[in-house]
Design a protein around this motif. Structure first.
Motif, PDB file in Angstrom:
ATOM      1  N   GLY A   7      -3.169 -17.493  10.779  1.00  0.00           N
ATOM      2  CA  GLY A   7      -4.395 -16.851  11.238  1.00  0.00           C
ATOM      3  C   GLY A   7      -4.170 -16.020  12.485  1.00  0.00           C
ATOM      4  N   GLY A   8      -3.118 -16.328  13.246  1.00  0.00           N
ATOM      5  CA  GLY A   8      -2.794 -15.564  14.438  1.00  0.00           C
ATOM      6  C   GLY A   8      -1.566 -14.709  14.224  1.00  0.00           C
ATOM      7  N   GLN A   9      -0.793 -14.536  15.274  1.00  0.00           N
ATOM      8  CA  GLN A   9       0.390 -13.683  15.198  1.00  0.00           C
ATOM      9  C   GLN A   9       1.400 -14.197  14.187  1.00  0.00           C
ATOM     10  N   LEU A  10       2.039 -13.266  13.483  1.00  0.00           N
ATOM     11  CA  LEU A  10       3.146 -13.575  12.591  1.00  0.00           C
ATOM     12  C   LEU A  10       4.432 -13.493  13.398  1.00  0.00           C
ATOM     13  N   ASN A  11       5.082 -14.616  13.622  1.00  0.00           N
ATOM     14  CA  ASN A  11       6.335 -14.646  14.367  1.00  0.00           C
ATOM     15  C   ASN A  11       7.502 -14.402  13.424  1.00  0.00           C
ATOM     16  N   LEU A  12       8.472 -13.649  13.901  1.00  0.00           N
ATOM     17  CA  LEU A  12       9.610 -13.262  13.083  1.00  0.00           C
ATOM     18  C   LEU A  12      10.797 -14.179  13.327  1.00  0.00           C
ATOM     19  N   GLY A  13      11.610 -14.371  12.274  1.00  0.00           N
ATOM     20  CA  GLY A  13      12.839 -15.129  12.384  1.00  0.00           C
ATOM     21  C   GLY A  13      14.038 -14.200  12.471  1.00  0.00           C
ATOM     22  N   ASP A  14      15.133 -14.575  11.812  1.00  0.00           N
ATOM     23  CA  ASP A  14      16.358 -13.782  11.869  1.00  0.00           C
ATOM     24  C   ASP A  14      16.124 -12.374  11.337  1.00  0.00           C
ATOM     25  N   GLY A  15      16.817 -11.396  11.926  1.00  0.00           N
ATOM     26  CA  GLY A  15      16.713 -10.012  11.514  1.00  0.00           C
ATOM     27  C   GLY A  15      16.775  -9.101  12.727  1.00  0.00           C
ATOM     28  N   PRO A  16      16.632  -7.808  12.540  1.00  0.00           N
ATOM     29  CA  PRO A  16      16.390  -7.175  11.241  1.00  0.00           C
ATOM     30  C   PRO A  16      17.665  -6.892  10.460  1.00  0.00           C
ATOM     31  N   GLU A  17      17.506  -6.839   9.132  1.00  0.00           N
ATOM     32  CA  GLU A  17      18.538  -6.358   8.233  1.00  0.00           C
ATOM     33  C   GLU A  17      18.009  -5.089   7.566  1.00  0.00           C
ATOM     34  N   ALA A  18      18.776  -4.021   7.602  1.00  0.00           N
ATOM     35  CA  ALA A  18      18.394  -2.750   6.974  1.00  0.00           C
ATOM     36  C   ALA A  18      19.074  -2.671   5.612  1.00  0.00           C
TER      37      ALA A  18
END
Length: 310
Positions: free
Chosen positions: A244-255
């Motif tokens: 419902g709040g912020q979407l936290n990111l994990g490993d990355g980025p991969e292009a």
């Protein structure tokens, strides 16, 4: 004027109608509508129609294009595709053969079997193999002949996992104005990040198996950003459902993919990512970009998992 009509006029200006009626182009993308994007004479053209003779379309193909008001890709130029078609036919046949039971005959009766060469079974054992198929083993009191060679252990069949949900976030909260996962920013109101959610289905599908590959398929959405290629900036995330709040990111980025508008693409996930998704330490995929150069929306997100024999 439409893209196709503009291409037709441009190609018409490359020569007289009494001259060569075809030109050579290189496919840069295959789209969700079955058309292709082409590079002809250093100029990019979009959504060019194709004849049915042009099959198994792929980026990188060199093709013959018929000039005209509505240009059409006629066929692929290059080596005879017979070898590739034969390899694909063998692959399909081997996959179908996994479902066959290797017993030439199965009969019964109240008397001993007629003829010679029969061996009496003292105990019969059974189990499932890695592909979930039944396996039988006969224990004999005395072996009068050598056993047939057991077939190699078969890997479980590939599975494709579709997202259970997807969404976009901006400024720390869900962005209801974006109906497909989106990265970057077009209007100056803040960068977006998008994500695909799978619940626990990825880890569930991998439980007790050894993963060989994970491939994910995306389509660049039309009407979002420039027509030209935009590199997708892919991340892992740890959510089974949309937050419902912020979407936290994990490993990355991969292009892993760079797609023009409407184009389809499939990318192989890095080995560390497939390990994380198979174990459940990561749960899904996300995208995030900055500004107009990285602005794009994507649909799809189907993950196809293959396994090795165990």
């Amino acid at each position: 004027m439409g893209i196709r009509e503009q291409l037709g006029q441009d190609l018409e200006r490359t020569g007289s109608t009494s001259g060569l009626q075809t030109v050579t182009g290189q496919v840069t993308d295959v789209t969700d509508e079955g058309t292709v994007h082409l590079l002809i004479g250093g100029v990019q053209f979009y959504d060019v129609l194709c004849t049915d003779a042009y099959r198994n379309r792929a980026a990188g193909d060199t093709v013959a294009v018929r000039r005209g008001a509505v240009p059409v890709v006629l066929w692929r130029l290059g080596d005879d595709p017979a070898a590739a078609d034969t390899a694909r036919t063998i692959e399909v046949a081997q996959d179908a053969a996994q479902d066959l039971i290797a017993i030439s005959a199965y009969t019964w009766g109240t008397a001993a079997p007629p003829g010679t060469g029969w061996q009496q079974v003292t105990q019969l054992f059974t189990k499932k193999d890695g592909a979930g198929k039944g396996v039988l083993y006969a224990q004999l009191g005395t072996a009068g002949d050598t056993s047939p060679e057991a077939p190699g252990t078969r890997p479980p069949k590939p599975v494709t996992i579709s997202p259970t949900d997807a969404g976009t976030w901006r400024r720390g909260r869900p962005d209801d104005y974006a109906d497909s996962p989106t990265q970057g920013d077009w209007t100056g109101r803040g960068d977006r990040r998008g994500a695909w959610f799978y619940g626990t289905r990825i880890a569930d599908a991998c439980q007790g198996k050894t993963v060989a590959t994970m491939k994910v398929a995306f389509t660049r959405k039309r009407g979002a950003g420039t027509n030209g290629k935009v590199r997708q900036r892919l991340f892992l995330h740890g959510y089974t459902a949309a937050p419902g709040g912020q979407l936290n990111l994990g490993d990355g980025p991969e292009a892993l993919l760079s797609l023009a508008v409407g184009a389809k693409g499939t990318a192989t996930l890095p080995s560390a990512w497939r390990t994380a998704l198979a174990s459940g330490s990561a749960r899904g995929l996300a995208i995030s970009g900055h500004g107009r150069p990285e602005y794009a929306a994507f649909t799809g997100g189907q993950i196809t998992i293959t396994f090795t024999a165990t």
